[in-house]
Design an enzyme around this catalytic site. Structure first.
Site, PDB file in Angstrom:
ATOM      1  N   LYS A   1      39.987  47.660  40.356  1.00 13.96           N
ATOM      2  CA  LYS A   1      39.330  46.545  39.661  1.00 13.96           C
ATOM      3  C   LYS A   1      37.817  46.541  39.949  1.00 13.96           C
ATOM      4  O   LYS A   1      37.005  46.465  39.028  1.00 13.96           O
ATOM      5  CB  LYS A   1      39.972  45.225  40.104  1.00 13.96           C
ATOM      6  CG  LYS A   1      39.407  43.994  39.418  1.00 13.96           C
ATOM      7  CD  LYS A   1      40.431  42.897  39.345  1.00 13.96           C
ATOM      8  CE  LYS A   1      40.567  42.104  40.636  1.00 13.96           C
ATOM      9  NZ  LYS A   1      39.420  41.203  40.869  1.00 13.96           N
ATOM     10  N   SER A   2      37.457  46.638  41.219  1.00 13.65           N
ATOM     11  CA  SER A   2      36.032  46.585  41.570  1.00 13.65           C
ATOM     12  C   SER A   2      35.270  47.738  40.903  1.00 13.65           C
ATOM     13  O   SER A   2      34.164  47.562  40.396  1.00 13.65           O
ATOM     14  CB  SER A   2      35.864  46.714  43.090  1.00 13.65           C
ATOM     15  OG  SER A   2      36.386  45.578  43.726  1.00 13.65           O
TER      16      SER A   2
ATOM     17  N   ARG B   1      32.234  47.786  37.808  1.00 12.40           N
ATOM     18  CA  ARG B   1      30.938  48.432  38.052  1.00 12.40           C
ATOM     19  C   ARG B   1      30.679  49.553  37.055  1.00 12.40           C
ATOM     20  O   ARG B   1      29.534  49.757  36.622  1.00 12.40           O
ATOM     21  CB  ARG B   1      30.904  48.959  39.500  1.00 12.40           C
ATOM     22  CG  ARG B   1      30.749  47.806  40.505  1.00 12.40           C
ATOM     23  CD  ARG B   1      31.275  48.199  41.858  1.00 12.40           C
ATOM     24  NE  ARG B   1      30.953  47.220  42.895  1.00 12.40           N
ATOM     25  CZ  ARG B   1      31.652  46.111  43.134  1.00 12.40           C
ATOM     26  NH1 ARG B   1      32.726  45.825  42.398  1.00 12.40           N
ATOM     27  NH2 ARG B   1      31.295  45.290  44.109  1.00 12.40           N
TER      28      ARG B   1
ATOM     29  N   GLY C   1      35.432  36.434  39.584  1.00 14.63           N
ATOM     30  CA  GLY C   1      34.246  36.250  40.416  1.00 14.63           C
ATOM     31  C   GLY C   1      33.318  37.453  40.327  1.00 14.63           C
ATOM     32  O   GLY C   1      32.092  37.307  40.335  1.00 14.63           O
TER      33      GLY C   1
ATOM     34  N   ARG D   1      34.374  27.904  42.533  1.00 11.58           N
ATOM     35  CA  ARG D   1      33.946  28.864  43.567  1.00 11.58           C
ATOM     36  C   ARG D   1      32.419  28.879  43.739  1.00 11.58           C
ATOM     37  O   ARG D   1      31.684  28.626  42.810  1.00 11.58           O
ATOM     38  CB  ARG D   1      34.503  30.254  43.221  1.00 11.58           C
ATOM     39  CG  ARG D   1      36.023  30.237  43.258  1.00 11.58           C
ATOM     40  CD  ARG D   1      36.617  31.559  42.873  1.00 11.58           C
ATOM     41  NE  ARG D   1      36.297  32.590  43.831  1.00 11.58           N
ATOM     42  CZ  ARG D   1      36.583  33.874  43.649  1.00 11.58           C
ATOM     43  NH1 ARG D   1      37.172  34.272  42.534  1.00 11.58           N
ATOM     44  NH2 ARG D   1      36.281  34.764  44.564  1.00 11.58           N
TER      45      ARG D   1
ATOM     46  N   SER E   1      29.737  40.111  51.733  1.00 10.39           N
ATOM     47  CA  SER E   1      30.242  39.976  50.370  1.00 10.39           C
ATOM     48  C   SER E   1      29.651  41.063  49.485  1.00 10.39           C
ATOM     49  O   SER E   1      28.438  41.125  49.280  1.00 10.39           O
ATOM     50  CB  SER E   1      29.875  38.601  49.802  1.00 10.39           C
ATOM     51  OG  SER E   1      29.956  38.637  48.384  1.00 10.39           O
TER      52      SER E   1
ATOM     53  N   ASP F   1      41.095  41.104  50.473  1.00  9.96           N
ATOM     54  CA  ASP F   1      41.991  40.796  49.347  1.00  9.96           C
ATOM     55  C   ASP F   1      43.458  41.063  49.698  1.00  9.96           C
ATOM     56  O   ASP F   1      44.358  40.668  48.959  1.00  9.96           O
ATOM     57  CB  ASP F   1      41.610  41.623  48.120  1.00  9.96           C
ATOM     58  CG  ASP F   1      40.284  41.161  47.520  1.00  9.96           C
ATOM     59  OD1 ASP F   1      39.830  40.050  47.858  1.00  9.96           O
ATOM     60  OD2 ASP F   1      39.713  41.918  46.716  1.00  9.96           O
TER      61      ASP F   1
ATOM     62  N   ARG G   1      43.135  30.495  50.013  1.00  9.00           N
ATOM     63  CA  ARG G   1      44.299  31.306  50.421  1.00  9.00           C
ATOM     64  C   ARG G   1      44.823  30.951  51.807  1.00  9.00           C
ATOM     65  O   ARG G   1      45.964  31.300  52.129  1.00  9.00           O
ATOM     66  CB  ARG G   1      43.965  32.799  50.313  1.00  9.00           C
ATOM     67  CG  ARG G   1      43.917  33.255  48.858  1.00  9.00           C
ATOM     68  CD  ARG G   1      43.631  34.732  48.687  1.00  9.00           C
ATOM     69  NE  ARG G   1      43.652  35.072  47.269  1.00  9.00           N
ATOM     70  CZ  ARG G   1      43.044  36.126  46.735  1.00  9.00           C
ATOM     71  NH1 ARG G   1      42.386  36.967  47.510  1.00  9.00           N
ATOM     72  NH2 ARG G   1      43.120  36.355  45.442  1.00  9.00           N
TER      73      ARG G   1
ATOM     74  N   ARG H   1      46.923  37.222  43.451  1.00 12.14           N
ATOM     75  CA  ARG H   1      47.394  37.914  44.663  1.00 12.14           C
ATOM     76  C   ARG H   1      48.435  37.078  45.411  1.00 12.14           C
ATOM     77  O   ARG H   1      49.321  37.622  46.065  1.00 12.14           O
ATOM     78  CB  ARG H   1      46.211  38.272  45.567  1.00 12.14           C
ATOM     79  CG  ARG H   1      45.258  39.243  44.870  1.00 12.14           C
ATOM     80  CD  ARG H   1      44.375  40.000  45.824  1.00 12.14           C
ATOM     81  NE  ARG H   1      43.218  40.533  45.127  1.00 12.14           N
ATOM     82  CZ  ARG H   1      43.224  41.630  44.363  1.00 12.14           C
ATOM     83  NH1 ARG H   1      44.342  42.312  44.186  1.00 12.14           N
ATOM     84  NH2 ARG H   1      42.115  42.040  43.778  1.00 12.14           N
TER      85      ARG H   1
HETATM   86  C1  S3P Z   1      34.811  42.215  45.163  1.00 14.58           C
HETATM   87  C2  S3P Z   1      34.367  41.742  46.369  1.00 14.58           C
HETATM   88  C3  S3P Z   1      35.141  40.818  47.199  1.00 14.58           C
HETATM   89  C4  S3P Z   1      36.611  40.793  46.794  1.00 14.58           C
HETATM   90  C5  S3P Z   1      36.772  40.687  45.316  1.00 14.58           C
HETATM   91  C6  S3P Z   1      36.128  41.872  44.619  1.00 14.58           C
HETATM   92  C7  S3P Z   1      33.935  43.117  44.388  1.00 14.58           C
HETATM   93  O1  S3P Z   1      34.630  39.499  47.043  1.00 14.58           O
HETATM   94  O2  S3P Z   1      37.274  39.746  47.444  1.00 14.58           O
HETATM   95  O3  S3P Z   1      38.131  40.635  44.953  1.00 14.58           O
HETATM   96  O4  S3P Z   1      34.405  43.755  43.427  1.00 14.58           O
HETATM   97  O5  S3P Z   1      32.758  43.208  44.737  1.00 14.58           O
HETATM   98  P1  S3P Z   1      33.400  38.951  47.915  1.00 14.58           P
HETATM   99  O6  S3P Z   1      32.185  39.697  47.534  1.00 14.58           O
HETATM  100  O7  S3P Z   1      33.303  37.481  47.563  1.00 14.58           O
HETATM  101  O8  S3P Z   1      33.788  39.170  49.345  1.00 14.58           O
END
Ligand code: S3P
Length: 438
Positions: free
Chosen positions: A22-23, A27, A95, A123, A169, A316, A347, A389
């Site tokens: 996903k991350s 990107r 997010g 958030r 983060s 996560d 969570r 999750r």
């Molecule tokens: C993510 C960073 C993390 C993670 C989120 C995905 C990302 O969040 O918990 O599911 O893709 O950069 P944080 O940056 O708030 O820690």
């Protein structure tokens, strides 16, 4: 939708692949859009969160073409080519979409408005808005400009920045690095502990100038980005549900192939090994993002302490690790994980509440939780609190709980892993999870 789960008496067995990370998918789409020339992505995660990123990019004037399952062509417009959006950018539950986009929009000479679903609007966005303001962007909105909906008017060039992030983060770090592409001088971000580094790795692959020194990363702007092919590895966060399932459901053996094992993400593997899980990694392929095949067999687990720099490496995965903790013998103690309170749900609260309903002996702490494991769980009705999750972790808990577990409010699974229930059932000799009311 709800999912009925039956005790998986006969074990889970088989080899699976999980969808794209996903991350990395977010990107790839964002950097592809800012590059000059096309970026072809293979293995893009077609979940709600990542589709929200694609939709936002389309609203900003980027051409996105779906060429097949998980195959996308992003028509890069170059750093200066985004268009003022004619509508609000809706980030849904994501997010990553909201925070990374804020970074990109900080460098645009136009205004944009971002919003999200009920969970995302709760958030914290101030952690990103504040450094972007320091760089010269204007960010206003709800709760003194710290909650969605937010309006952002960028500036170009932005000012360089040395930022010490109060939280580890990757979203904060990435937003600043993306804004840094539009800055007059270098931007650097220092974190209390290293978070996932996919942005740094990928930016470098696009021709960005990145330097890493311990927990500090610096981007020097200039030169632009060049489009290129990207192959997204399987998502370790999605794989983690099956790795824990394979470890806790007696008589199981599960292999997950082609999973990303970037060391900033593999905390769950370290945690499971500490718990004495029978876990093997093979066929490692190094590249921009390392990939490997992971195999787990059921064994008895024991408790462990999880804290410090390990937390950002498995943030996560804490919901599913908690399920392993409830099954293992002894105590699992998680500390330094206050960030769990500002995820898709709180969570710490939701884990204590829902695993507690199944009979797990779990105590919520301000910055983590404590589980006294080895107490048999008993199936009952539990809720996801709209958190993907949590929903998946509770379904896996249902496999070891006696009788039947009903997990309510499971539509949210589509935000990261739409095929989760089907893949789980493919590992069982007969279906163990039954979606209802979809
Ligand atoms: C993510 C960073 C993390 C993670 C989120 C995905 C990302 O969040 O918990 O599911 O893709 O950069 P944080 O940056 O708030 O820690």
């Amino acid at each position: 939708m709800r999912v009925r789960v039956r005790h998986a008496v006969r074990g889970l067995a088989g080899t699976i692949e999980v969808p794209g990370d996903k991350s990395i998918s977010h990107r790839a789409a964002l950097l592809g859009a800012l590059a000059t020339g096309p970026t072809e992505i293979a293995g893009f995660l077609e979940s709600e969160d990542c589709l929200n990123t694609l939709r936002a990019l389309q609203t900003l004037g980027v051409e996105v073409t779906r060429k097949g399952p998980g195959q996308y062509r992003i028509g890069g417009v170059g750093l200066g080519g985004l268009q003022e959006p004619d509508d609000v950018l809706d980030c849904g539950n994501s997010g990553t979409t909201a925070r990374l986009l804020l970074g990109v929009l900080a460098g645009q000479p136009f205004g944009s408005v971002l919003t999200g679903d009920e969970s995302l609007r709760r958030r914290p966005m101030g952690r990103v808005a504040e450094p972007l303001r320091q760089m010269g962007a204007t960010v206003v909105g709800r709760s003194e400009g710290s909650r969605l909906p937010l309006a952002i008017r960028g500036a170009r060039p932005l000012k360089g920045l040395c930022y010490r992030s109060p939280v580890p983060s990757a979203q904060v770090k990435s937003a600043i690095l993306l804004a840094g592409l539009y800055a007059a001088g270098p931007v650097s971000v220092e974190e209390p502990a290293p978070s996932r580094d996919h942005t740094e790795r990928m930016l470098e692959g696009f021709g960005g100038r990145i330097a890493v020194d311990g927990s500090t990363v610096t981007l020097t702007p200039g030169g632009g980005l060049t489009g290129r092919p990207i192959s997204v590895p399987g998502d370790l966060s999605s794989a983690s549900f099956f790795l824990v399932a394979g470890a806790i459901v007696p008589a199981s053996r599960v292999t997950v192939r082609g999973v990303g094992v970037n060391p900033t993400r593999t905390g769950l593997l370290d945690g499971l090994r500490e718990m004495e899980a029978d876990l093997g990694l093979c066929g490692k392929r190094d590249g921009e993002e390392p990939i490997a095949d992971l195999t787990v067999s059921a064994s008895s687990l024991r408790g462990t302490r999880v804290g410090g720099a390990l937390i950002p490496r498995l943030i996560d995965e804490l919901p599913i690790l908690a399920v392993a903790g409830a099954v293992g013998e002894g105590v699992m103690e998680v500390t330094g994980a206050r960030e769990l309170r500002v995820k898709e749900s709180d969570r710490i609260f939701t884990l204590a509440c829902e695993l507690g309903k199944l009979g797990a002996r779990i105590e919520a702490r301000e910055d983590g939780f404590l589980i006294r494991g080895g107490v048999p769980m008993i199936g009952t009705r539990v809720e996801s609190h709209g958190d993907h999750r949590m929903a998946m972790a509770l379904i896996i808990a249902g496999l070891v709980a006696q009788g039947e577990t009903v997990v309510e409010d499971t539509d949210c699974i589509a935000t990261s892993y739409p095929e989760f229930v089907a893949t789980l059932n493919s590992l069982a000799p007969e279906p163990c999870a039954y979606p209802e009311g979809g």
